[in-house]
Design an enzyme around this catalytic site. Structure first.
Site, PDB file in Angstrom:
ATOM      1  CB  ALA A 163      -1.358  24.809 -58.516  1.00 52.17           C
ATOM      2  CB  CYS A 213       2.688  21.991 -65.799  1.00 45.75           C
ATOM      3  SG  CYS A 213       2.036  23.320 -64.752  1.00 45.75           S
ATOM      4  N   GLY A 263      21.532  27.492 -57.997  1.00 41.31           N
ATOM      5  CA  GLY A 263      22.640  28.343 -58.418  1.00 41.31           C
ATOM      6  C   GLY A 263      23.290  27.948 -59.719  1.00 41.31           C
TER       7      GLY A 263
END
Length: 654
Positions: A53, A2, A379
């Site tokens: 979300a 967020c 990674g």
């Protein structure tokens, strides 16, 4: 994942309240799913939040979120991967509230109510940044995860204490003073990024990774910022690991590492939205995808991009690994036009000067993934933890020879190397390359020899490393500007080797200030959450217990990580020279980007702006255009600053 923002000011609370919707709108790319605001007019505090979300998609995950007791209010960005374990612990202790939903935000608030802020953070494993308001004590807490995966800026501006995930939110506040910090510019020249705790603006800081800051009413009234405190320190953890070395065999260490990685990856696969992974075909991303596929009942979604230029293209290697692991693989071969189209957007995406050229393909692969998933595992981190960069073993080997040679003799050798043109060195290296093992071959050998010559006069191994990682020597372009001294949490490792010193430096600075910034901003610009399981703090702590020869063996890095990977992927698909993740900036600057770059590097313009001495830049530009030298990275550093400066002018900030 967020975006958060807000501020605290009793005198200017009305301005804050009016500005908060603009501040959150500036972060809509970080959270397109929900917009939240919370105010306490009596205290003068305002919290704002944009939500992407990921876990608990219901309204129960709305933020800013108030704790069950009503004492704490949080605007939070990130994921706590062990939050289900924390819930079970709270329940066992009788300290769990009646749960309203299953978000990790609610778990975080409950942990803070049970144990307090520092102790709760010690228990949390994940990536996060948050602003937390204590309604009882009228104090504001800011916190950032151990490695700085999530950003958090803060500072005083015209009587308001402001904070946000990105600077663009702060710039929407009326009267925001965006004075450029020239010391930060000097650091940018050396590092290609502005390292924490600095930002491009005076009086605005980045919270250091693994740190907490508590601001109370006394600080507010005096207009002062308290010193941030560490709740976890990478250098201390590295030293502790070396003091308690792993005493098992290499095979036992490989087993232990695989178990840790499997658990770290498994925890980071929890999401209520589609999830996938980036894959380049290199060791790090392949390990992550192998651990994912081993725990998934269906093919994992993987993504890679390719280029027509063979020297920059890893897509075929990524596809081969994906086929072997049985993933659902998506690749996109991008055209030069696709890549060039990203460049004008970079100043806005990165929000302050940032010039790691792999920001271009990182942005492209993030956009590819976002068309299919909302979360992607990456990674990053394997090089810093397991000795993957060539400089770790090449520099250490070089210094063992250099430190016994008199300094005047080394300076003479440097002059001899630079007397041979880069093109001649490249031709010699090409002729000799059949005699060099494939995994040890270098790209742009001539340029690297010339750069190496520049550090032959180093007075210590640490100084040699500093020369190798520097883009520019700031004094070359900014005479008279004092570069800030030591910053951040690194300290010398007692009994540690030069390679280990470099690995720790990179883990504390290069990784959070460059690599993690690159991935976070590129992905969040298209509302994609990224997760980085290789830097789970338990993996980091274990890696520092391992002897160096488990990581670097036979002139090759990431030995033990390779051993884990080879249990899942044939060695033949992995063993090849390290390529990095780049784009052909060198040829673009002589072709499609030439006019754009020439305008930004105009000597009269540089002189009038007053940041850089134009002469060294002009010389490198001429040499690059003639093909005498490849100065792509030096020039890119200046170009990204200039493009950012243009963006500020267009935004009406300066």
């Amino acid at each position: 994942m967020c975006g958060l923002t807000g501020g605290w000011s009793r005198q200017r609370f009305g301005d804050l309240r009016e500005a908060l919707p603009r501040m959150t709108r500036a972060l809509v790319h970080r959270g397109p799913d929900d917009d939240g605001h919370w105010f306490d007019p009596d205290a003068g505090i305002a919290l704002g939040h944009r939500r992407l979300a990921i876990v608990d998609l219901s309204p129960a995950g709305h933020q800013p979120m108030v704790s069950a007791s009503g004492r704490w209010v949080v605007a939070y960005n990130g994921e706590i991967y062990n939050h289900q374990d924390l819930r079970l612990e709270l329940e066992a202790l009788g300290k769990a509230p009646p749960w309203r939903g299953h978000s990790d935000t609610e778990t975080l608030l409950s942990a803070i109510e049970a144990w307090g802020v520092p102790a709760a953070l010690q228990r949390c494993g994940g990536m996060f940044a948050f602003a937390l308001w204590d309604r009882k004590e009228r104090a504001l807490w800011l916190a950032r995860d151990r490695f700085g995966e999530k950003p958090l800026y803060y500072g005083w501006n015209r009587g308001m204490f402001l904070f946000a995930s990105e600077l663009k939110a702060l710039r929407t506040v009326p009267g925001f003073e965006a004075a450029i910090d020239r010391q930060a510019v000097a650091l940018y020249l050396r590092h290609n990024a502005i390292p924490a705790p600095f930002s491009i603006y005076q009086d605005i800081s980045k919270l250091l990774p693994g740190h907490l800051l508590r601001l109370d009413l006394a600080h507010l009234e005096r207009g002062e910022t308290p010193t941030a405190q560490a709740y976890w320190n990478a250098a201390e953890q590295a030293a502790a690991g070396m003091a308690n070395p792993f005493d098992g065999s290499e095979s036992e260490a490989t087993d232990a590492l695989e178990t840790l990685l499997r658990d770290a990856v498994g925890r980071q696969m929890v999401a209520d939205v589609p999830l996938g992974a980036f894959i380049s075909g290199g060791i790090d991303s392949s390990v992550v995808v192998a651990m994912m596929q081993a725990q998934s009942s269906r093919p994992v979604r993987t993504f890679s991009i390719g280029f027509k230029e063979t020297s920059y293209n890893e897509a075929e290697h990524a596809a081969a690994v994906a086929r072997h692991l049985g993933t659902e693989h998506t690749e996109l071969y991008v055209t030069p036009e696709d890549a060039l189209g990203v460049i004008p957007q970079l100043p806005s995406i990165y929000d302050e000067p940032f010039s790691d050229a792999s920001q271009v393909p990182t942005t492209l692969v993030a956009r590819l993934a976002r068309a299919h998933v909302t979360v992607a595992l990456s990674g990053d981190g394997g090089d810093e933890l397991f000795g993957g960069y060539n400089r770790y073993f090449l520099a250490a080997r070089l210094w063992r020879r250099l430190e016994t040679a008199p300094l005047p003799l080394r300076k003479l050798a440097a002059r001899g190397i630079t007397a041979v043109p880069v093109g001649a060195w490249n031709a010699l290296y090409a002729a000799a390359s059949p005699l060099i093992p494939a995994r040890a071959r270098l790209s742009m050998a001539g340029d690297k020899l010339h750069k190496g010559a520049g550090v032959l006069a180093a007075r210590s191994g640490q100084a040699l490393y500093r020369g190798l990682i520097s883009a520019w020597e700031p004094g070359e372009l900014m005479p008279g500007i004092e570069e800030p001294r030591r910053f951040g949490p690194v300290r010398d490792l007692r009994g540690g080797s030069l390679a280990e010193y470099m690995m720790l430096e990179d883990a504390c600075h290069y990784m959070p200030d460059d690599n993690l910034v690159k991935v976070d901003r590129a992905a969040m610009s298209c509302s994609l959450e990224t997760r980085v399981p290789l830097i789970d703090h338990r993996v980091f702590e274990f890696a520092w217990r391992l002897p160096l020869h488990y990581k670097i063996k036979g002139g090759t890095g990431k030995h033990i990580l390779r051993e884990v990977l080879y249990r899942h992927v044939p060695k033949s698909l992995i063993e090849r020279p390290k390529m990095g993740f780049g784009v052909p900036i060198d040829s673009w600057l002589r072709g499609p980007l030439r006019e754009w770059a020439s305008t930004l590097l105009d000597p009269d313009r540089l002189k009038n702006e007053g940041f850089f001495d134009p002469a060294p830049i002009a010389r490198k530009w001429r040499e690059h255009q003639s093909g005498v030298r490849n100065w792509q990275y030096h020039l890119w550093t200046i170009l990204m600053f200039q493009a950012w400066l243009d963006e500020q002018g267009q935004a009406g900030v300066g």
